[in-house]
Design an enzyme around this catalytic site. Structure first.
Site, PDB file in Angstrom:
ATOM      1  N   THR A  85      32.872  -8.656   8.124  1.00  0.00           N
ATOM      2  CA  THR A  85      32.877  -9.984   7.713  1.00  0.00           C
ATOM      3  C   THR A  85      33.639 -10.683   9.106  1.00  0.00           C
ATOM      4  O   THR A  85      34.724 -11.063   9.044  1.00  0.00           O
ATOM      5  CB  THR A  85      33.909 -10.040   6.577  1.00  0.00           C
ATOM      6  N   LYS A 212      45.486  -7.828   1.505  1.00  0.00           N
ATOM      7  CA  LYS A 212      45.002  -7.586   2.840  1.00  0.00           C
ATOM      8  C   LYS A 212      45.094  -8.404   3.941  1.00  0.00           C
ATOM      9  O   LYS A 212      45.545  -8.206   4.962  1.00  0.00           O
ATOM     10  CB  LYS A 212      43.309  -7.415   2.637  1.00  0.00           C
ATOM     11  N   CYS A 268      40.289  -6.787  13.755  1.00  0.00           N
ATOM     12  CA  CYS A 268      40.938  -7.267  12.530  1.00  0.00           C
ATOM     13  C   CYS A 268      42.008  -8.419  12.532  1.00  0.00           C
ATOM     14  O   CYS A 268      41.871  -9.292  12.149  1.00  0.00           O
ATOM     15  CB  CYS A 268      41.544  -5.864  11.685  1.00  0.00           C
ATOM     16  N   LYS A 271      40.832 -11.904  13.822  1.00  0.00           N
ATOM     17  CA  LYS A 271      39.894 -12.670  12.850  1.00  0.00           C
ATOM     18  C   LYS A 271      40.501 -12.925  11.560  1.00  0.00           C
ATOM     19  O   LYS A 271      40.259 -13.908  10.865  1.00  0.00           O
ATOM     20  CB  LYS A 271      38.584 -11.917  12.850  1.00  0.00           C
ATOM     21  N   LYS A 331      43.889  -1.233  21.926  1.00  0.00           N
ATOM     22  CA  LYS A 331      44.819  -0.402  21.874  1.00  0.00           C
ATOM     23  C   LYS A 331      44.505   0.976  22.085  1.00  0.00           C
ATOM     24  O   LYS A 331      43.602   1.359  22.331  1.00  0.00           O
ATOM     25  CB  LYS A 331      45.682  -0.589  20.384  1.00  0.00           C
ATOM     26  N   ARG A 338      36.905  -5.171  21.113  1.00  0.00           N
ATOM     27  CA  ARG A 338      36.516  -6.582  20.539  1.00  0.00           C
ATOM     28  C   ARG A 338      38.038  -7.261  20.571  1.00  0.00           C
ATOM     29  O   ARG A 338      38.839  -6.523  20.056  1.00  0.00           O
ATOM     30  CB  ARG A 338      36.187  -6.159  18.983  1.00  0.00           C
TER      31      ARG A 338
END
Ligand code: UDX
Length: 443
Positions: A85, A212, A268, A271, A331, A338
């Site tokens: 997503t 989340k 993650c 976004k 990392k 990304r």
């Protein structure tokens, strides 16, 4: 149990292999034929410690298979939706088109007693209308967010710290599953994880969705908070590592996600922070949106701060300077670039006219594919040769363990920007290096 996993990216591929390792029969489905071919051949399409072994074991056991055709999921009782997503281009909001496609593709193949389990990260308010569409086909939806970290994805999937079920109604509705509720069916899938006492929380769809996005946004806030204090340390002549060490000893604050430096990236945190800010605006909570946006702006400003430190190390502009970049992944233990702060700094320096040569233990391949304009080296000695300053941008164990005296034999410069505050400063200084780090003005 027979399970399907729709979407075989970092989340789905690991989830599929992990569920097969629990003894289930699993089919992973992805529309990307190259990805399916690679997974079928037992080749991990991305670097994730432990995943390649789990994948091979699953394939050899005969319980794990992959397909690009959703019709192959027809016999499955439980379908996990693990599609991406990503952020919508030109917007802060999440792009839910892959989720929509997954649902449309699944609908004709659902058994009347099927349970669909949403694991993708979605804006609050997504699950309930999807549940209504699935209900028309007799299927039930559980929203079961995933909290796995890249680099620890296998362990996080097989030994999660909590399992969350978002349900249409929190009080179990028994019926179409031989007297079981959809949550009971999912309990059966996760029986081994629940047997060892993993906390399992039942709540509404909306709460599960919010768990989340707020978990990731809170982690982002913590990182931006310590970096905000790092800016104050720079102005006031304090040392952010001393401040962070003392903060961590306060149990109310906790030890993790207070590492200052270059800030957060990846698929993650950025976004999800953006998407929650966008959703907060839509839901009429402008102050929430402002809080989240401030953390984002602060994170973006980390890159300029490191460029400033590079200028200070060079004693002049970066244009025309030969700069070595160590670390491209967002990392350590990942080849994911990304939204990587590291690669964005490398790119900013190159755009400003620097001659950048970048390396990474795992991410040169992915970086080259995403940013073909940068110059790459496979090894540290190659990257630092002829450099006027070295920038450590991802805190790989390999870079922490570099011997500063040996590095000094590969290059003439003695200037290093430690953007992740990961080097053994006394050892580097003793070997004649000058270290520049955000939040550590007294170095
Ligand atoms: C994150 C969440 O941790 C995970 O629960 C969720 O399921 C997916 O998103 P991940 O994207 O793999 O996982 O990365 P994470 O380990 O959270 O690190 C995110 C970024 O924050 C990295 O760029 C990291 O370098 C940075 N970070 C982390 C800091 O700058 N300082 C810290 O103290 C911790």
């Amino acid at each position: 149990m027979r399970l399907s996993v729709i979407g075989c990216g970092y989340l789905g591929a690991v989830h599929a292999a992990a569920m097969a390792s629990l003894g289930h029969e699993v089919i992973g489905v992805d529309s990307d034929q190259a990805k399916v071919a690679s997974l079928r051949a037992g080749e991990a399409p991305f670097y994730e410690p432990g995943f390649a072994d789990l994948l091979r074991q699953g394939l050899e056991s005969g319980r794990l298979s992959f397909s690009d055709n959703s019709a192959d999921t027809a016999n499955c009782q439980v379908h996990f939706i693990c599609v991406g997503t990503p952020q919508l281009p030109g917007s802060q909001a999440a792009d839910l088109s892959a989720l929509d496609r997954a649902a449309v593709d699944l609908l004709p193949h659902l058994r009347p007693d099927a349970v669909v389990v949403g694991k993708s990260t979605v804006p609050v308010g997504t699950a309930r209308p999807l549940a209504a569409r699935l209900a028309d086909a007799g299927a039930h939806l559980v929203w079961n967010p995933e909290f796995l970290r890249e680099g620890h994805a296998v362990a996080d999937t097989l030994a999660p710290d909590r399992i969350v079920y978002g349900l249409a109604q929190v009080s179990a509705k028994r019926g179409g599953f031989g007297g079981k509720s959809a949550a009971d069916v999912l309990d059966q899938v996760y029986a081994d994880l629940l047997a060892v006492g993993t906390p399992r929380l039942k709540m509404s769809y909306e709460s599960a969705e919010l768990v989340k996005t707020s978990a990731n946004s809170y982690l982002a806030l913590r990182v931006s908070f310590i970096n905000a204090i790092s800016d104050l340390a720079d102005s006031a002549g304090a040392d952010i590592l001393d401040v962070a060490a003392a903060l961590r000893l306060d149990e109310r604050i906790g030890k993790l996600f207070l590492n200052p430096g270059l800030g957060f990236g990846g698929g993650c945190l950025p976004k999800d922070l953006h998407a929650l800010a966008a959703r907060a605006e839509e839901l009429g909570a402008p102050l929430t949106a402002e809080l989240l946006s401030a953390a984002d702006h602060l994170n973006v400003s980390r890159r300029a701060r490191v460029v400033e430190l590079a200028q200070r190390a060079l004693g002049g502009p970066v244009a025309g300077a030969r700069i070595a970049v160590l670390g491209l992944a967002f990392k350590p233990l990942s080849d994911d670039v990304r939204n990587s702060q590291s690669i964005l700094v490398a790119q900013a320096l190159a755009t400003a006219g620097a001659e950048v040569v970048a390396t990474d233990p795992q991410a040169v391949r992915t970086a080259r594919a995403a940013y073909p304009g940068l110059a790459y080296a496979e090894t540290v000695p190659e990257a630092v040769q002829g450099a006027e300053v070295i920038l450590v941008l991802t805190e790989w164990p390999e870079y922490r363990a570099l011997d500063p005296a040996e590095v000094a034999t590969w290059t003439d410069t003695r200037q290093v920007v430690d953007a992740r505050l990961c080097l053994d400063v006394p050892a580097w200084q003793a070997a004649g290096w000058t270290i520049h780090s955000p939040g550590r003005p007294t170095l």
